[in-house]
Design a protein around this motif. Sequence first.
Motif, mmCIF file in Angstrom:
data_model
loop_
_atom_site.group_PDB
_atom_site.id
_atom_site.type_symbol
_atom_site.label_atom_id
_atom_site.label_comp_id
_atom_site.label_asym_id
_atom_site.label_seq_id
_atom_site.Cartn_x
_atom_site.Cartn_y
_atom_site.Cartn_z
ATOM 1 N N THR A 155 0.891 -1.236 0.023
ATOM 2 C CA THR A 155 -0.083 0.011 -0.062
ATOM 3 C C THR A 155 1.047 1.246 -0.045
ATOM 4 O O THR A 155 0.656 2.110 -0.796
ATOM 5 N N GLN A 156 1.761 1.410 0.856
ATOM 6 C CA GLN A 156 2.732 2.338 0.822
ATOM 7 C C GLN A 156 3.565 2.598 -0.144
ATOM 8 O O GLN A 156 3.822 3.919 -0.789
ATOM 9 N N LEU A 157 3.789 1.666 -1.056
ATOM 10 C CA LEU A 157 4.696 1.737 -2.224
ATOM 11 C C LEU A 157 3.955 2.134 -3.618
ATOM 12 O O LEU A 157 4.424 2.994 -4.415
ATOM 13 N N SER A 158 2.544 1.975 -3.386
ATOM 14 C CA SER A 158 1.604 2.378 -4.210
ATOM 15 C C SER A 158 0.914 3.932 -3.875
ATOM 16 O O SER A 158 0.579 4.569 -4.987
ATOM 17 N N GLU A 159 1.285 4.377 -2.918
ATOM 18 C CA GLU A 159 0.931 5.796 -2.634
ATOM 19 C C GLU A 159 2.215 6.774 -2.974
ATOM 20 O O GLU A 159 3.347 6.476 -3.099
ATOM 21 N N GLU A 160 1.819 7.781 -3.378
ATOM 22 C CA GLU A 160 2.711 8.723 -3.695
ATOM 23 C C GLU A 160 3.049 9.463 -2.385
ATOM 24 O O GLU A 160 2.592 9.606 -1.434
ATOM 25 N N GLY A 161 4.584 9.979 -2.735
ATOM 26 C CA GLY A 161 5.152 10.478 -1.354
ATOM 27 C C GLY A 161 5.463 9.831 -0.491
ATOM 28 O O GLY A 161 6.236 10.320 0.878
ATOM 29 N N HIS A 162 5.811 8.541 -0.667
ATOM 30 C CA HIS A 162 6.387 7.567 0.449
ATOM 31 C C HIS A 162 7.898 7.886 0.590
ATOM 32 O O HIS A 162 8.602 8.262 -0.473
ATOM 33 N N ASN A 163 8.300 7.695 1.556
ATOM 34 C CA ASN A 163 9.986 7.999 1.882
ATOM 35 C C ASN A 163 10.619 6.773 2.164
ATOM 36 O O ASN A 163 10.898 6.558 3.347
ATOM 37 N N LEU A 164 10.490 5.556 1.323
ATOM 38 C CA LEU A 164 11.088 4.617 1.874
ATOM 39 C C LEU A 164 12.365 4.151 1.069
ATOM 40 O O LEU A 164 12.614 4.234 -0.103
ATOM 41 N N PHE A 165 13.057 3.428 1.726
ATOM 42 C CA PHE A 165 14.526 2.733 1.213
ATOM 43 C C PHE A 165 14.390 1.350 1.368
ATOM 44 O O PHE A 165 14.346 0.923 2.722
ATOM 45 N N LEU A 166 14.142 0.694 0.275
ATOM 46 C CA LEU A 166 13.989 -0.940 0.432
ATOM 47 C C LEU A 166 15.337 -1.520 0.329
ATOM 48 O O LEU A 166 16.178 -1.518 -0.594
ATOM 49 N N LEU A 167 15.767 -2.244 1.468
ATOM 50 C CA LEU A 167 17.043 -2.638 1.759
ATOM 51 C C LEU A 167 16.993 -4.285 1.383
ATOM 52 O O LEU A 167 16.562 -4.892 2.713
ATOM 53 N N ASP A 168 17.444 -4.864 0.505
ATOM 54 C CA ASP A 168 17.270 -6.292 0.336
ATOM 55 C C ASP A 168 18.653 -6.974 0.446
ATOM 56 O O ASP A 168 19.730 -6.673 -0.100
ATOM 57 N N VAL A 169 18.850 -7.601 1.625
ATOM 58 C CA VAL A 169 20.106 -8.115 2.348
ATOM 59 C C VAL A 169 20.313 -9.685 1.804
ATOM 60 O O VAL A 169 21.273 -10.297 2.203
ATOM 61 N N ARG A 170 19.531 -10.301 0.735
ATOM 62 C CA ARG A 170 19.656 -11.552 0.135
ATOM 63 C C ARG A 170 21.243 -11.382 -0.692
ATOM 64 O O ARG A 170 21.389 -10.118 -0.913
ATOM 65 N N SER A 171 21.597 -12.375 -1.132
ATOM 66 C CA SER A 171 22.693 -12.287 -2.174
ATOM 67 C C SER A 171 22.242 -11.885 -3.450
ATOM 68 O O SER A 171 20.994 -11.687 -3.789
ATOM 69 N N HIS A 172 23.033 -11.421 -4.342
ATOM 70 C CA HIS A 172 22.682 -10.623 -5.447
ATOM 71 C C HIS A 172 22.135 -11.814 -6.175
ATOM 72 O O HIS A 172 21.086 -11.373 -7.278
ATOM 73 N N THR A 173 22.566 -13.118 -6.264
ATOM 74 C CA THR A 173 21.970 -14.185 -7.127
ATOM 75 C C THR A 173 20.408 -14.278 -6.757
ATOM 76 O O THR A 173 19.350 -14.226 -7.876
ATOM 77 N N GLU A 174 19.979 -14.145 -5.703
ATOM 78 C CA GLU A 174 18.653 -14.173 -5.026
ATOM 79 C C GLU A 174 17.845 -12.929 -5.425
ATOM 80 O O GLU A 174 16.697 -13.051 -5.934
ATOM 81 N N TRP A 175 18.446 -11.885 -5.416
ATOM 82 C CA TRP A 175 17.788 -10.644 -5.897
ATOM 83 C C TRP A 175 17.635 -10.642 -7.317
ATOM 84 O O TRP A 175 16.570 -10.048 -7.855
ATOM 85 N N LYS A 176 18.461 -11.027 -8.148
ATOM 86 C CA LYS A 176 18.170 -10.877 -9.489
ATOM 87 C C LYS A 176 17.170 -11.846 -9.902
ATOM 88 O O LYS A 176 16.498 -11.722 -10.966
ATOM 89 N N LEU A 177 16.968 -13.329 -9.259
ATOM 90 C CA LEU A 177 15.823 -13.889 -9.401
ATOM 91 C C LEU A 177 14.582 -13.053 -9.220
ATOM 92 O O LEU A 177 13.468 -13.595 -10.167
ATOM 93 N N SER A 178 14.502 -12.556 -8.339
ATOM 94 C CA SER A 178 12.981 -12.033 -7.736
ATOM 95 C C SER A 178 13.445 -10.952 -6.831
ATOM 96 O O SER A 178 13.684 -11.124 -5.718
ATOM 97 N N HIS A 179 12.669 -9.622 -6.962
ATOM 98 C CA HIS A 179 12.844 -8.671 -6.147
ATOM 99 C C HIS A 179 11.728 -7.759 -6.283
ATOM 100 O O HIS A 179 11.124 -7.442 -7.178
ATOM 101 N N ILE A 180 11.607 -6.903 -5.079
ATOM 102 C CA ILE A 180 10.667 -5.726 -5.010
ATOM 103 C C ILE A 180 10.975 -4.615 -5.891
ATOM 104 O O ILE A 180 12.247 -4.303 -5.600
ATOM 105 N N PRO A 181 10.146 -4.150 -6.840
ATOM 106 C CA PRO A 181 10.788 -3.091 -7.649
ATOM 107 C C PRO A 181 11.225 -1.931 -6.581
ATOM 108 O O PRO A 181 10.668 -1.647 -5.615
ATOM 109 N N ALA A 182 12.442 -1.238 -7.216
ATOM 110 C CA ALA A 182 12.976 -0.056 -6.389
ATOM 111 C C ALA A 182 13.892 -0.505 -5.301
ATOM 112 O O ALA A 182 14.304 0.411 -4.451
#
Length: 114
Positions: A22-49
């Motif tokens: 919901t927050q990602l779909s709203e304008e003006g959110h101030n989020l930094f999404l930090l994915d701490v998985r490996s680069h390989t895991e992230w490349k397979l599937s990750h949350i946009p941005a």
Amino acid sequence: MKITDWLSFTAVPQISAETLNTQLSEEGHNLFLLDVRSHTEWKLSHIPASHCIPVFNIDISQIPKDSRIICICLTAHRSTPIVRQLLRHGYDAYELTGGMRHWWKHHYPTNNHA
């Protein structure tokens, strides 16, 4: 990172997949999404941005302090010690409840490169 970041039984603040979506779909959110998985895991599937910085490569000085930090991993185990570390340094940090598995369960948007 301290050993107590890994071994502590203290809960960390969490955000549900539903609330994050919901927050990602709203304008003006101030989020930094930090994915701490490996680069390989992230490349397979990750949350946009999301930004991929594997758990053992975190340089806290590169994380923006003026954003709410959402830490993401597969099942919310690797993200927990990072949230503890960020909180100790004064960040507004949360863990994605259930990690990517919970995100996928609800069929929320991902960037898939598999």
